[in-house]
Design a protein around this motif. Sequence first.
Motif, PDB file in Angstrom:
ATOM      1  N   LEU A   1     -12.924  54.575 -11.944  1.00 27.37           N
ATOM      2  CA  LEU A   1     -13.751  55.165 -12.996  1.00 27.37           C
ATOM      3  C   LEU A   1     -14.937  55.861 -12.353  1.00 27.37           C
ATOM      4  N   LEU A   2     -15.173  57.100 -12.740  1.00 27.20           N
ATOM      5  CA  LEU A   2     -16.309  57.877 -12.253  1.00 27.20           C
ATOM      6  C   LEU A   2     -17.244  58.165 -13.419  1.00 27.20           C
ATOM      7  N   ALA A   3     -18.507  57.822 -13.259  1.00 29.88           N
ATOM      8  CA  ALA A   3     -19.511  58.093 -14.288  1.00 29.88           C
ATOM      9  C   ALA A   3     -20.644  58.886 -13.655  1.00 29.88           C
TER      10      ALA A   3
ATOM     11  N   GLU B   1     -14.878  59.876 -16.078  1.00 27.90           N
ATOM     12  CA  GLU B   1     -13.509  60.208 -15.727  1.00 27.90           C
ATOM     13  C   GLU B   1     -12.762  58.995 -15.188  1.00 27.90           C
ATOM     14  N   LEU B   2     -11.467  58.942 -15.446  1.00 29.79           N
ATOM     15  CA  LEU B   2     -10.644  57.815 -15.017  1.00 29.79           C
ATOM     16  C   LEU B   2      -9.401  58.317 -14.282  1.00 29.79           C
ATOM     17  N   MET B   3      -9.028  57.603 -13.223  1.00 27.98           N
ATOM     18  CA  MET B   3      -7.797  57.881 -12.483  1.00 27.98           C
ATOM     19  C   MET B   3      -7.002  56.580 -12.382  1.00 27.98           C
ATOM     20  N   ASP B   4      -5.718  56.631 -12.722  1.00 25.35           N
ATOM     21  CA  ASP B   4      -4.910  55.424 -12.624  1.00 25.35           C
ATOM     22  C   ASP B   4      -4.382  55.236 -11.205  1.00 25.35           C
ATOM     23  N   ARG B   5      -3.666  54.123 -10.996  1.00 19.49           N
ATOM     24  CA  ARG B   5      -3.163  53.754  -9.674  1.00 19.49           C
ATOM     25  C   ARG B   5      -2.321  54.865  -9.050  1.00 19.49           C
ATOM     26  N   THR B   6      -1.431  55.451  -9.848  1.00 22.47           N
ATOM     27  CA  THR B   6      -0.534  56.498  -9.340  1.00 22.47           C
ATOM     28  C   THR B   6      -1.318  57.700  -8.847  1.00 22.47           C
ATOM     29  N   THR B   7      -2.345  58.078  -9.581  1.00 22.69           N
ATOM     30  CA  THR B   7      -3.162  59.229  -9.198  1.00 22.69           C
ATOM     31  C   THR B   7      -3.978  58.928  -7.955  1.00 22.69           C
ATOM     32  N   VAL B   8      -4.556  57.730  -7.897  1.00 22.45           N
ATOM     33  CA  VAL B   8      -5.334  57.331  -6.713  1.00 22.45           C
ATOM     34  C   VAL B   8      -4.458  57.369  -5.457  1.00 22.45           C
TER      35      VAL B   8
END
Length: 468
Positions: free
Chosen positions: A289-291, A263-270
Motif C-alpha cells: 500500500l502506498l499513501a 495505491e495498492l499492489m497485490d502479490r502478483t503485481t509486486v
Amino acid sequence: MIMSRIEAPRDHDTGSLLDRLLTGLPAEAVLTDPDVTVSYANDMASFCPSGTPAVVVLPRTVEHVQHVMRVATELRVPVVPQGARTGLSGAANASEGCIVLSLVKMDRILEISPVDRIAVVEPGVINATLSRAVNEHGLYYPPDPSSWEMCTIGGNIGTASGGLCCVKYGVTAEYVLGLDVVLADGRLMTTGRRTAKGVAGYDLTRLFVGSEGSLGIVVKAVLALKPQPPQQLVLAAEFGSAAEACDAVCRIMEGGHVPSLLELMDRTTVKAVNDLAHMGLPESTEALLLAAFDTLDPAADLAAVGALCEAAGATEVVPAEDAAESELLLQARRLSLTALEAVKGTTMIDDVCVPRSRLGEMLEGVERIAEKYQLTIGVCAHAGDGNTHPTVCFDAQDPDESRRARESFDEIMALGLELGGTITGEHGVGVLKKEWLAREIGPVGVEMQRAVKATFDPLGILNPGKLF
C-alpha cells in the motif's frame, strides 16, 4: 437503430470523398496511403475489432473540423475522433471506410489565467505539457492518467479519464468548465463557462465529458486549475494479506484522512515488478500500500496513517523523508502495468470500480477467477477510490489462453457489478464493454442514452458502434 442509418462509403465513392475534403483542407492534412492510415486503426485495447479508414484527416483549425463534419454529413460517412490512441477500451478504433479525425495537431495552449485559475486549450495538448505549463504559474492541473506523457486533453475529456491523484482531487469531469464542440452537421456550439460559478441551463458540458466522441468533436476546452500544492511525501506499507491492506484503506478513509494518493499492489503485481526491475521488494509481501500527502505537514499525516496500517496488520511501514525517497517508493507502482505485460506479452487491463468498503472482496474474487482460469491476473488499484485494475496476462498466440483471458475478464466485470460497483471507473466503454454497459444501466437507461445520441447525431455518423 441509429447505426443502421449510415453505411461505409463504397469504393467508387472514395474519390468523391477525397475531392470534397480537399476543397476545405490543405493537402498535407489528408492522409490516404494505406500503410499510413492503417496505423490509425486501433487504440491500445485488446479484443476490440476495428475497420480500415478511408482517409485520415489531421486538422489544425476549428474551420477544418467543421468542413470535415459538413462533408461527412453530406456523404453520410462515419467519423471517428482520435487523440493519442492511448485508450484501453477501443473507443478510438476506426470503423470500416470511416474518416479518422486525429486532433493531435490542434495542440495549442491558448490561455493560462492565474487570477481566474483556468487554462484554455485545444484538444491535442498533451496532459503533461499542460501540467508543466501551469506549474510555471504556481498552478496545478490535477488529472494525471498513467499515460500523461502521451495522452491528450481531448482524449482525457472523451473518456473522462482519472489517475493516481483522484482520491483527493477528482477526475477530469470536475475540471472541465466549458467546451467548444463541433456538432455532427458542422455547427459550432459553446457550452459551460469560464467563471467560478454558473448554473445556466442544462449542464451540456458534463454530457460531452465521457461521451467518447459520439456526440460532437471537442475543439476547445476551458479547464479549472488549483494552486500548486506542496511537494508530497509517500509512505509504503507491506502486508501479509490483501485483506489486511484493504482493511487499512478503510481505516484511513473512515478516519477522515485525505491522502493525495492511495495505491495498492497485490502479490502478483509486486512479484512482476521485482522480476522486471529487481527492486528488492520482499517476496513475502502479499500486498503493498502506498499513501501520499501534499499537506503543510505531510510527515505528521504519514505518521498517523502509518499507525493505522500497523493496526490493520502491516508487517513494515516505511515513510519517505524527502521528495527523492518518495519518488523511489512510487517507482514500483508506476512500473506495475509494464511489469505485468512482460509476464506473458499481452494484457487486458480492466478498471472495475467498487465501493471502498468492498475492495477486499473484489481482490479475493479476482484471485479466485485467476485460479479458475489458470491465468496470471495482477491487481493494482487506486485504492482510495475503490478503482481496481485487474490485469489479465496471456499469450495472444495461444487461442485457448486468449479465450480464457476474455472469459475471465467478463467474470471480473460481473463481480464488480455484484459488489455494487461499475464496469469502468476511468477507461470508458468503447467497444470492449458495450454489452456490460447495457447490463449496468438497464434497458430504460440504454433507451434514454440512445435518445440523447439521436438528438446530437441523428444520422449516427459520430463514432458509430461505440458505447451501445
